[in-house]
Design a protein around this motif. Structure first.
Motif, PDB file in Angstrom:
ATOM      1  N   THR A   1      -5.669   0.317 -23.621  1.00 49.80           N
ATOM      2  CA  THR A   1      -5.414   1.638 -24.183  1.00 49.80           C
ATOM      3  C   THR A   1      -4.251   2.276 -23.455  1.00 49.80           C
ATOM      4  O   THR A   1      -4.205   2.298 -22.232  1.00 49.80           O
ATOM      5  N   GLU A   2      -3.302   2.795 -24.192  1.00 51.46           N
ATOM      6  CA  GLU A   2      -2.154   3.459 -23.571  1.00 51.46           C
ATOM      7  C   GLU A   2      -2.576   4.825 -23.054  1.00 51.46           C
ATOM      8  O   GLU A   2      -3.404   5.478 -23.621  1.00 51.46           O
TER       9      GLU A   2
ATOM     10  N   GLU B   1       4.007  -0.180 -15.697  1.00 53.05           N
ATOM     11  CA  GLU B   1       5.444  -0.304 -15.418  1.00 53.05           C
ATOM     12  C   GLU B   1       5.670  -1.078 -14.121  1.00 53.05           C
ATOM     13  O   GLU B   1       6.569  -1.923 -14.037  1.00 53.05           O
ATOM     14  N   TRP B   2       4.864  -0.779 -13.127  1.00 52.33           N
ATOM     15  CA  TRP B   2       5.019  -1.458 -11.834  1.00 52.33           C
ATOM     16  C   TRP B   2       4.683  -2.947 -11.964  1.00 52.33           C
ATOM     17  O   TRP B   2       5.380  -3.798 -11.416  1.00 52.33           O
ATOM     18  N   ASN B   3       3.624  -3.252 -12.709  1.00 49.35           N
ATOM     19  CA  ASN B   3       3.251  -4.652 -12.892  1.00 49.35           C
ATOM     20  C   ASN B   3       4.323  -5.426 -13.655  1.00 49.35           C
ATOM     21  O   ASN B   3       4.530  -6.629 -13.418  1.00 49.35           O
ATOM     22  N   ALA B   4       5.003  -4.753 -14.571  1.00 51.20           N
ATOM     23  CA  ALA B   4       6.095  -5.410 -15.289  1.00 51.20           C
ATOM     24  C   ALA B   4       7.220  -5.766 -14.317  1.00 51.20           C
ATOM     25  O   ALA B   4       7.814  -6.850 -14.400  1.00 51.20           O
ATOM     26  N   THR B   5       7.488  -4.851 -13.388  1.00 48.95           N
ATOM     27  CA  THR B   5       8.512  -5.111 -12.366  1.00 48.95           C
ATOM     28  C   THR B   5       8.072  -6.232 -11.440  1.00 48.95           C
ATOM     29  O   THR B   5       8.872  -7.101 -11.063  1.00 48.95           O
ATOM     30  N   ARG B   6       6.809  -6.214 -11.068  1.00 48.88           N
ATOM     31  CA  ARG B   6       6.284  -7.262 -10.197  1.00 48.88           C
ATOM     32  C   ARG B   6       6.330  -8.634 -10.892  1.00 48.88           C
ATOM     33  O   ARG B   6       6.611  -9.653 -10.259  1.00 48.88           O
TER      34      ARG B   6
ATOM     35  N   LEU C   1       0.829  -1.212   0.000  1.00 54.05           N
ATOM     36  CA  LEU C   1       0.000   0.000   0.000  1.00 54.05           C
ATOM     37  C   LEU C   1       0.858   1.255   0.000  1.00 54.05           C
ATOM     38  O   LEU C   1       0.522   2.245  -0.665  1.00 54.05           O
ATOM     39  N   ARG C   2       1.955   1.223   0.744  1.00 53.12           N
ATOM     40  CA  ARG C   2       2.819   2.404   0.762  1.00 53.12           C
ATOM     41  C   ARG C   2       3.412   2.682  -0.613  1.00 53.12           C
ATOM     42  O   ARG C   2       3.481   3.830  -1.048  1.00 53.12           O
ATOM     43  N   GLU C   3       3.831   1.624  -1.283  1.00 52.17           N
ATOM     44  CA  GLU C   3       4.396   1.810  -2.619  1.00 52.17           C
ATOM     45  C   GLU C   3       3.315   2.265  -3.597  1.00 52.17           C
ATOM     46  O   GLU C   3       3.553   3.139  -4.443  1.00 52.17           O
ATOM     47  N   PHE C   4       2.139   1.680  -3.476  1.00 48.57           N
ATOM     48  CA  PHE C   4       1.025   2.081  -4.343  1.00 48.57           C
ATOM     49  C   PHE C   4       0.670   3.549  -4.127  1.00 48.57           C
ATOM     50  O   PHE C   4       0.545   4.323  -5.080  1.00 48.57           O
ATOM     51  N   HIS C   5       0.512   3.939  -2.859  1.00 49.39           N
ATOM     52  CA  HIS C   5       0.158   5.326  -2.557  1.00 49.39           C
ATOM     53  C   HIS C   5       1.231   6.283  -3.045  1.00 49.39           C
ATOM     54  O   HIS C   5       0.931   7.372  -3.559  1.00 49.39           O
ATOM     55  N   SER C   6       2.480   5.901  -2.881  1.00 45.00           N
ATOM     56  CA  SER C   6       3.569   6.772  -3.307  1.00 45.00           C
ATOM     57  C   SER C   6       3.534   6.999  -4.814  1.00 45.00           C
ATOM     58  O   SER C   6       3.692   8.134  -5.286  1.00 45.00           O
ATOM     59  N   ARG C   7       3.314   5.952  -5.569  1.00 39.67           N
ATOM     60  CA  ARG C   7       3.268   6.077  -7.023  1.00 39.67           C
ATOM     61  C   ARG C   7       2.056   6.896  -7.472  1.00 39.67           C
ATOM     62  O   ARG C   7       2.164   7.747  -8.367  1.00 39.67           O
ATOM     63  N   MET C   8       0.905   6.643  -6.874  1.00 34.77           N
ATOM     64  CA  MET C   8      -0.303   7.370  -7.260  1.00 34.77           C
ATOM     65  C   MET C   8      -0.242   8.837  -6.831  1.00 34.77           C
ATOM     66  O   MET C   8      -0.700   9.729  -7.550  1.00 34.77           O
TER      67      MET C   8
ATOM     68  N   PRO D   1       1.949 -11.251  -8.443  1.00 30.97           N
ATOM     69  CA  PRO D   1       0.749 -11.083  -9.275  1.00 30.97           C
ATOM     70  C   PRO D   1       0.560  -9.622  -9.663  1.00 30.97           C
ATOM     71  O   PRO D   1       0.943  -8.710  -8.916  1.00 30.97           O
ATOM     72  N   PRO D   2      -0.032  -9.366 -10.821  1.00 32.90           N
ATOM     73  CA  PRO D   2      -0.283  -7.979 -11.245  1.00 32.90           C
ATOM     74  C   PRO D   2      -1.368  -7.319 -10.389  1.00 32.90           C
ATOM     75  O   PRO D   2      -2.192  -7.998  -9.766  1.00 32.90           O
ATOM     76  N   ILE D   3      -1.336  -6.021 -10.380  1.00 31.93           N
ATOM     77  CA  ILE D   3      -2.330  -5.235  -9.637  1.00 31.93           C
ATOM     78  C   ILE D   3      -3.196  -4.487 -10.641  1.00 31.93           C
ATOM     79  O   ILE D   3      -2.676  -3.766 -11.504  1.00 31.93           O
TER      80      ILE D   3
END
Length: 462
Positions: free
Chosen positions: A461-462, A355-360, A299-306, A366-368
């Motif tokens: 869609t990109e 990009e984050w899902n590619a790293t994961r 959650l911390r990483e998600f919040h930081s990115r968003m 699993p993807p988010i």
């Protein structure tokens, strides 16, 4: 959302409020601690310079080996100052008070006790003839730099106790030149008031009372100034806390502007705003398979990115909602591009998640999946809560509709769903097509009788 999601969001919000309270104390504690450390360091430096000057001065006045006694005592003062720097901290400290007492006690010994290395005949009473009490003001000045206003009263109290104690001790001391009193008395017997001053064995009480009284008055004035400076420090800490709170919600460039206003967010008012809700799809199921530490880290990483996406597109982070967030575009000030900024933020969030899902995926994680809903319209901005705690909030139907649109992304299998009002405010259908949106037709919104025309952005869609 499921009840567990709602409970999770409520819990995260409550913890966020508790963390805000903690940050309020943290900024004040950090400011007080920094002020104390800076004051102690400055005090020790000033003390060292003063001791060097006094050491040279004493050697100049007394070019005799007996001056070693005073030079050694000056080293003792330096060591006490070093110890005060090492153990100094904010708040009441018995160790610091003890060192302060030793400081004043050593000064009392220096001024009241004759130099044991001096071969000349000398009396305790003669020690008081030079009015050396003014050296106590050097210690008082250092305490003013390093300690609180309350401690300055302790300095005044300790000094009074020690100096008056030294007076009564001196009155009881025998003198090696006692016969000199008789000779002086014979010479000025007709002038008793003069004899009182020149008798080498007489220690007067009135000057001692005057010394400690004036010392206490000066200490009180300095304590008052220290109290005033402490209040200013507290206000500065509160300003830093307020600026930090603004930085949690607004981009850095906007914080600088808001910090200079008397009313950063303005009065209660109504204005057009784009509201964005973002949420992790299936977070509850995802959380069941992970440890609490892993969930918090995610959650911390998600919040930081968003959060970065919101700020990079000129948005305001209204609040974190557990596994999601709410952002606004057009607060505190509106602009013609608020709706476009919201759409660009959604695009940015999607790209960041890819990009984050590619790293994961490289880490076998699993993807988010992210879902976003955006609506545009007039909202009410204002403080809500109690007098004890107020929170600036965005209120109105626009907020509810944006949240419902985010929830509708699931049955529509869309990553982003925005209302027709957003598209119109951003430039119309042509703009929507350029950004990769397609019309979904009227959508039923829970809690509303009228449908809302929507536009969706598919996952591909990109």
């Amino acid at each position: 959302m499921a009840d567990t999601d709602t409970a999770g969001r409520f819990g995260m919000r409550r913890r966020s409020l508790e963390e805000t309270e903690g940050r309020a104390h943290k900024y004040l504690e950090e400011a007080l601690d920094q002020n104390k450390r800076e004051g102690l360091l400055l005090s020790v430096r000033a003390r060292t310079i003063s001791l060097v000057v006094i050491g040279v001065f004493v050697a100049f006045l007394n070019p005799h080996y007996s001056v070693i006694y005073y030079e050694v005592l000056l080293v003792g003062f330096a060591l006490i100052g070093w110890a005060q720097l090492k153990i100094g901290r904010v708040g009441r400290s018995r160790a610091e008070l003890l060192l302060l007492f030793l400081d004043l006690a050593l000064m009392t010994v220096v001024l009241a006790v004759p130099n044991p290395l001096d071969p000349r005949d000398w009396s305790v009473g003669m020690q008081y003839k030079f009015n050396n009490f003014t050296y106590f003001y050097v210690l008082l000045a250092g305490a003013t730099l390093a300690y609180s206003w309350r401690t300055l009263f302790a300095v005044a109290g300790y000094t009074t106790l020690l100096w008056m104690g030294a007076y009564f001790w001196a009155k009881e001391q025998p003198s090696s030149i006692a016969d000199l009193t008789d000779k002086v008395t014979a010479a000025v017997s007709d002038y008793p008031h003069i004899l009182e001053f020149i008798d080498p064995n007489n220690v007067q009480l009135e000057p001692r009372i005057q010394e400690v009284l004036l010392f206490a008055i000066v200490a009180g004035i300095l304590a008052l100034n220290s109290w005033r400076a402490n209040r200013l420090l507290v206000r500065q800490a509160e300003a830093a806390r307020g600026r930090a709170n603004l930085a949690r919600h607004f981009p850095p460039n906007i914080v600088d502007n808001l910090a200079t206003r008397d009313q950063p967010l303005g009065d209660v008012r109504e204005q057009p705003v784009a509201v964005l809700f973002a949420d992790i799809v299936g977070f509850t199921k995802m959380a069941e398979a992970q440890t609490p530490d892993a969930i918090v880290a995610l959650l911390r990483e998600f919040h930081s990115r968003m959060e970065a996406c919101v700020f990079d597109n000129g948005g305001t982070l209204d609040k974190f909602l557990g596994d999601g967030l709410m952002a606004t575009f057009g607060t505190p000030d509106t602009s013609p591009d608020d709706a476009m900024h919201a759409l660009q933020c959604a695009q940015s969030m999607n790209n960041v998640m890819k990009e984050w899902n590619a790293t994961r995926q490289d880490s076998n994680l699993p993807p988010i999946r992210l879902s976003i809903g955006i609506h545009f319209g007039h909202v009410v901005l204002g403080d809500i809560g109690s007098e004890r705690r107020l929170e600036y909030a965005v209120l109105g139907d626009v907020v509810n509709v944006a949240s419902r649109l985010e929830a509708l992304t699931r049955p529509l299998n869309a990553s982003v769903l925005v209302s027709d009002a957003v598209i119109e405010a951003a430039g119309g259908p042509d703009t929507a097509e350029k950004l990769g949106y397609k019309a979904t037709g009227p959508q039923e919104i829970r809690g509303r009788e009228q449908t809302i025309s929507g536009w969706q952005l598919s996952h591909d869609t990109e």
